[in-house]
Scaffold this active site. Structure first.
Site, mmCIF file in Angstrom:
data_model
loop_
_atom_site.group_PDB
_atom_site.id
_atom_site.type_symbol
_atom_site.label_atom_id
_atom_site.label_comp_id
_atom_site.label_asym_id
_atom_site.label_seq_id
_atom_site.Cartn_x
_atom_site.Cartn_y
_atom_site.Cartn_z
ATOM 1 N N GLU A 155 0.866 -1.183 0.000
ATOM 2 C CA GLU A 155 0.000 0.000 0.000
ATOM 3 C C GLU A 155 0.897 1.224 0.000
ATOM 4 O OE1 GLU A 155 -2.960 -0.308 -0.653
ATOM 5 O OE2 GLU A 155 -3.285 -2.428 -0.218
ATOM 6 N N CYS A 181 -1.344 9.163 2.619
ATOM 7 C CA CYS A 181 -1.008 8.595 1.311
ATOM 8 C C CYS A 181 -2.047 8.960 0.262
ATOM 9 C CB CYS A 181 -0.849 7.079 1.405
ATOM 10 S SG CYS A 181 -2.318 6.214 2.016
#
Length: 476
Positions: A217, A251
């Site tokens: 991720e 993110c």
């Protein structure tokens, strides 16, 4: 700090326990998840304190929203659905006639064993516990390596897990980069890494030695496309909320905006108004989070200085006109960079801070073309009411996920898979998709108890029966 031999010892004990005890029952999985939920509820204040210490200033409400409630939600979802997820899936047989005579094809979900979890510093609690929802629901054990950049939180999690889990169930390993490197070289049955793409390359190389399957991720430069049909006040409010949450250290934070060239002034006006409503002051405002470390502060300020030197217009949004050069913490005001060019560092690297470049476009094709000429991002955001335009954007761009008329929110949907594509990651988790990600999907075929003609025909000596059967299959 834990050396490689000690980590290997923990892994060996977890693997031995997995073989000894077999796949846990639904009740055992629910018990483990409930223990995780209990840890978050009972240590809520301690988690707030630890994150505030690590960041210098971390909004307590933001911590409750993202790291505590944002972890309990996925855990409860997994707990409440895992019995259903654990049921095998019946499949059709090939050829179908075998199924009519009693042959069976099915998929069963088996725990992989021991999952390594490498979690980052920006949401260190959430990005440890949210993956655990799927890891534990799938019946696995876990070893966790939290970030050294949030040492107080990492040590707290080690103490928390140690209170209610044996090391055979869940173990937390703390330490610096050398510990992280040794951790990533262990022969886990699966590993999930959340963090920077640059570090992911090292993790992937280390995992390759033992052919450990990975969920990565990562991040990237997640774009915002503002349609000419968008409500600019609403758009700016939602974009700036996403950009200032955790001071942009997310993110999925919007990394740059693409707005029609005639609307850039209105976006700046509405962005300034939105920030002013949220943060009348910044310097001593407990709601406004600081940058986690001096090197990250210097990096972000370097992006602004580089853009200014190369001709960009810098718009600092400081509603109270405060001087942030002298401050106890590392707070950076929300900053817009107008007229950015691709030779600027802010357009080349993931920002991970409260800085937002604003580019303009004439046509939608120009905007999507720019996105498609760069690495595929973790998230993409489109604002507007023009359904035909929305469809064109969704069909002509590729990203890990999309939120329409907001930013970041698709990550909060437990019924949707969360993951990247290409440089923004591989694999996905959350909800049922997380259960499947951390499970071995074992294919099982059960043959007929007695032979029938087609089965006999497939064994030598071959004759007219198999030739007739093959003639029927080898066709258009």
């Amino acid at each position: 700090m834990t050396d490689a031999a000690a980590m290997q010892g923990i892994l060996d004990r977890q693997k031995a326990a997995h073989l000894r005890d077999g796949a846990p029952t639904a009740e055992q999985r629910i018990d483990r998840i409930d223990r995780c939920i209990g840890l978050l509820v009972d240590h809520s204040k301690a988690i707030e304190d630890a994150l505030n210490t690590d960041f210098g200033n971390r909004s307590r409400e933001a911590t409750q929203l993202t790291d505590i409630a944002g972890s309990i939600g996925p855990l409860k979802h997994a707990r409440d659905n895992l019995r259903k997820w654990m049921k095998g899936e019946k499949r059709k047989t090939s050829p179908a006639i075998l199924g009519l005579f009693g042959a069976k094809a099915e998929v069963v979900f088996q725990p992989k064993g021991v999952v390594g979890v490498i979690s980052p510093w920006n949401f260190p609690v959430n990005l440890t516990f949210a993956p655990l929802a799927g890891v534990l629901a799938a019946g696995n054990r876990a070893m966790i390596k939290p970030s050294e950049f949030t040492p107080a939180t990492s040590e707290l999690m080690k103490v928390m897990f140690g209170k209610v889990f044996s090391e055979e169930e869940i173990a937390v390993i703390t330490g610096g980069p050398e510990v992280g490197q040794a951790f990533s070289e262990l022969a886990f049955d699966h590993m999930i890494f959340t963090g920077a793409t640059s570090v992911a390359r090292h993790v992937m190389r280390a995992a390759a030695t033992n052919l450990v399957p990975l969920t990565l991720e990562l991040g990237g430069k997640s774009p915002v496309i503002i349609s000419r049909s968008a409500d600019m006040a609403l758009t700016a409010a939602r974009v700036m909320n996403g950009k200032t949450l955790n001071a942009g250290q997310i993110c999925l934070a919007p990394d740059y905006v693409l707005t029609p060239e005639e609307s850039v002034g209105e976006f700046v006006t509405q962005a300034r108004a939105a920030v002013t409503r949220m943060f009348p002051t910044i310097k001593d405002n407990p709601d406004y989070t600081a940058v986690v470390a001096q090197r990250h502060y210097d990096r972000i300020m370097g992006y602004i200085d580089d853009a200014r030197a190369k001709g960009a217009q810098i718009v600092e949004i400081k509603p109270d006109g405060e001087d942030l050069t002298q401050q106890e913490h590392r707070k950076i005001a929300p900053t817009l960079i107008l007229n950015p060019t691709d030779d600027m560092k802010v357009m080349q690297e993931e920002i991970f801070g409260p800085v937002l470049p604003v580019k303009t476009y004439k046509t939608l094709e120009e905007a999507t073309g720019y996105i498609n000429s760069h690495d595929r991002p973790l998230g993409l955001y489109w604002f507007g009411t023009d359904e035909a335009e929305k469809t064109r954007v969704l069909e002509t761009t590729t990203s890990g996920g999309v939120t329409v008329n907001d930013v970041i929110m698709h990550v909060a949907q437990e019924e949707l898979p969360f993951g990247g594509v290409g440089p923004s990651g591989m694999g996905s988790y959350h909800g049922h998709d997380g259960f499947k990600e951390f499970s071995h999907r074992k294919a099982i075929y059960t043959q007929l108890k007695k032979d029938i003609g087609p089965l006999v025909a497939m064994r030598p000596p071959y004759g007219p029966a198999i030739r007739k059967m093959l003639a029927g299959q080898i066709s258009r």
